[in-house]
Structure formats: structure tokens, C-alpha cells
Design an enzyme around this catalytic site. Structure first.
Site, short mmCIF file in Angstrom:
data_model
loop_
_atom_site.label_atom_id
_atom_site.label_comp_id
_atom_site.label_asym_id
_atom_site.label_seq_id
_atom_site.Cartn_x
_atom_site.Cartn_y
_atom_site.Cartn_z
N SER A 173 0.84 -1.19 0.00
CA SER A 173 0.00 0.00 0.00
C SER A 173 0.88 1.25 0.00
O SER A 173 1.70 1.42 -0.90
CB SER A 173 -0.95 -0.06 1.21
OG SER A 173 -1.92 0.95 1.16
N ASP A 268 -9.06 -3.62 -6.54
CA ASP A 268 -8.42 -2.84 -5.47
C ASP A 268 -8.09 -1.47 -6.05
O ASP A 268 -7.16 -1.31 -6.83
CB ASP A 268 -7.16 -3.54 -4.99
CG ASP A 268 -6.43 -2.75 -3.90
OD1 ASP A 268 -6.89 -1.65 -3.56
OD2 ASP A 268 -5.40 -3.25 -3.42
N HIS A 295 -8.78 -4.13 -0.71
CA HIS A 295 -7.44 -3.71 -0.30
C HIS A 295 -6.99 -4.35 1.02
O HIS A 295 -5.79 -4.52 1.24
CB HIS A 295 -7.41 -2.18 -0.18
CG HIS A 295 -6.05 -1.61 0.00
ND1 HIS A 295 -5.07 -1.69 -0.97
CD2 HIS A 295 -5.49 -0.95 1.04
CE1 HIS A 295 -3.97 -1.09 -0.54
NE2 HIS A 295 -4.20 -0.64 0.68
#
Length: 332
Positions: A173, A268, A295
């Protein structure tokens, strides 16, 4: 009894992540609408131009390095809300649900520190929602900058002391943005490691990279058609205070193109965001994903799997292969 107590905690933590995901989607949707109204986009961002030639291996490396140096440094960069600035990089405990702990702890248990030092970058790892006046978190720009500087600083300090140590870099991320930016800088000769030393980076593993481009790196498993959110929204500049969407990486990963592996689950929106050629359609797609928090699910096989492995399981297996194949430099 303990199991009963832990279950509500897990549900509350999952609910908090889900609410944060909804807030992030709302911010992205708002930005897309503003971009459409202001006419900032005329089409999808262009792919960066050709990459510079690969750097050559220097001839000035010593024959051995200090006995305290690891053969390899495994640098782990956690995602948003999965680290703190004062955590212990060698034994991180502040965020026990951090996704990459599933990989880093397993690596620490598998290898002695002489073979690989597993270092988890401690940084603020926050993302303030600018639409919420009561949100007092650190701005994304400041969080990302702190993470990058600390990660780069660890590599720089290690190389100064341990010139033969090689590197494995992992990120998820926001941490994948940072790890990918490190790879881009090194692979294109823009610092962190001296020019000609890029071959010391043996692997870079990214999960849900916010600057993902379909032609950059080696895509593992599904390769969805979207791009990273920072690429999708790259034309907004600093339209939203504290959130600068940086667009694609200049030069991609350069000479490290083949060393980078990247994982992105379809749907995502951090790594599979729509290009903004149709802003209204993009908004609808973003808002439609609110009930599908992909996610947060990379440790499961619900949205991404390959040969029966989740993303974290696959990344662990790949990382062990990189470590096993890394050189074993002499020590003195």
C-alpha cells in the site's frame, strides 16, 4: 473466554479499516469530480519514456566486509495505519495486525540475522482525510516523505558500512509506493545507492502499489487493466491539501525492471484505479467498490490467489528464493 474477547476486537478493527476505506473512496471520488469540472484531464497519463541503460557493476568493491554485516538486508515498508514512527524496526509490535508482519516474521524465523537482517521501517504511516475537519492524522505527503527518507537512510547507512550486502525490499500500500520509489531511484541512478551499485538490489516485492503501471515490473497473478491511484489522479497536482498524487514514476524501475514483482487484486482501487478518460464512469466505479474492501484482504485468497497461495504466502515464498540465491560475501 479469551477467544470471545478477541472476536469483538477483530470485528472492531475490521470495521475501522472498512470505514477508513470508505472515507478514502469518498475523497478519491470527490477529487475525480473536481478534475472533471476543471477539465484538468485530457486523457490517461502517458507511459514514461525509454529507460536508461542498466548500470555496470563497479570494480572497486572490497573482497570482504565486516563480520557484523548481514549478507542481505530485507527492508520492509508497512502500509497505511500499519506502522508508527517510534516502533522497533527489528521487532515491530505497535501494529500487530500489519499485513507484512506475516512475511517479515516468517523470514526472521527462517533465517539467522547474519544471513538477512529483517528491518521494518518505522514511520507515521497515516493518511489524513481532508474532508473531515476532525481528522488530525498526518498528511499523506508528510507520511510518505518520512517513510521514504527513513527507508533510504537505512540503505545508505548499511551500504556505507557493508558494501557487499545485497537488498530485498518489500512494501504494501503506502509502503509499496515508498518501496517502488526507492527501486525507481536506484534503478535510474538517482541516488540511495551510488551509481553502478543497482545490482545489489536482488528483489523488490510490491503489494497494492499506488503508482502501479501495467507495463512496469513483473506482474504476478492477475494483471488488472487499471493503474495506481496516484497515476489515475496524477493530473490533480496539489488540488487537495496534503495529498499530492505523483503520477507514474519517471523512468519506471530502470535497470531494476526485472527485479520488481508486483501484486494487485482486481478491483483494489489503490492499484487498479480507472484512468480518468470518463470521469463520471470512474466515479461510479469507485463508489461501487465501497462494499468490496479488496485492499484489506491480501492475507486471504478471497480476491487474489495464485496456485492456492494468498498474496502474503506467495510473497514469502518468493522472498525466500531471493534470499537463498543471494551472494554470500566474505567477512573479516
Amino acid at each position: 473466554m479469551n477467544a470471545r474477547r478477541k472476536a469483538p476486537r477483530r470485528r472492531r478493527r475490521g470495521l475501522a479499516l472498512f470505514i477508513s476505506f470508505i472515507a478514502l473512496i469518498a475523497v478519491i471520488a470527490l477529487v475525480l469530480i473536481l478534475i472533471w469540472v476543471k477539465g484538468l484531464f485530457t486523457g490517461p497519463p502517458e507511459q514514461p519514456g525509454g529507460r536508461p541503460p542498466g548500470t555496470s557493476t563497479p570494480t572497486t568493491r572490497p573482497e570482504a566486509q565486516p563480520a557484523s554485516c548481514p549478507d542481505m538486508l530485507t527492508l520492509v515498508v508497512p502500509g497505511t495505519w500499519e506502522s508508527t514512527a517510534d516502533d522497533d524496526p527489528l521487532n515491530p509490535t505497535s501494529k500487530p495486525a500489519s499485513l507484512l508482519l506475516r512475511v517479515s516474521k516468517a523470514l526472521s524465523n527462517e533465517y539467522p540475522s547474519s544471513r538477512t537482517e529483517v528491518y521494518t521501517v518505522p514511520y507515521v504511516a497515516e493518511f489524513r482525510n481532508p474532508t473531515n475537519l476532525g481528522d488530525h492524522q498526518t498528511d499523506y505527503n508528510d507520511s510518505r516523505t518520512q517513510g521514504y527518507k527513513r527507508a533510504a537512510g537505512k540503505i545508505i547507512a548499511t551500504h556505507e558500512k557493508c558494501p557487499l550486502t545485497t537488498y530485498l525490499i518489500l512494501g504494501f500500500s503506502q509502503g509499496a509506493v515508498i518501496a517502488g520509489d526507492l527501486a525507481s531511484a536506484i534503478g535510474n541512478g538517482r541516488g540511495v545507492l551510488p551509481e553502478g551499485e543497482a545490482d545489489l538490489v536482488r528483489g523488490v516485492g510490491l503489494i497494492a502499489d499506488g503508482r502501479r503501471m501495467p507495463a512496469e515490473g513483473r506482474h504476478i497473478g492477475p494483471n488488472p487493466p487499471g493503474v495506481g491511484a496516484e497515476v489515475s489522479l496524477g493530473g490533480m497536482g496539489s488540488l487537495v491539501p496534503g495529498i499530492t498524487m505523483t503520477g507514474p514514476r519517471t523512468g519506471g524501475f530502470g535497470s531494476l525492471q526485472d527485479q520488481v514483482v508486483t501484486i494487485c487484486a482486481p478491483g483494489d482501487l489503490i492499484c487498479d484505479a480507472p484512468t480518468v478518460t470518463n470521469p463520471l464512469g470512474a466515479v461510479n466505479q469507485l463508489m461501487g467498490a465501497i462494499n468490496n474492501p479488496v485492499h484489506a484482504m491480501y492475507a486471504t485468497k478471497k480476491y487474489w490467489s495464485l496456485n492456492g497461495s494468498s498474496a502474503t504466502q506467495w510473497m514469502y515464498g518468493w522472498a525466500t528464493g531471493v534470499i537463498d540465491e543471494a551472494p554470500r560475501p566474505a567477512h573479516n
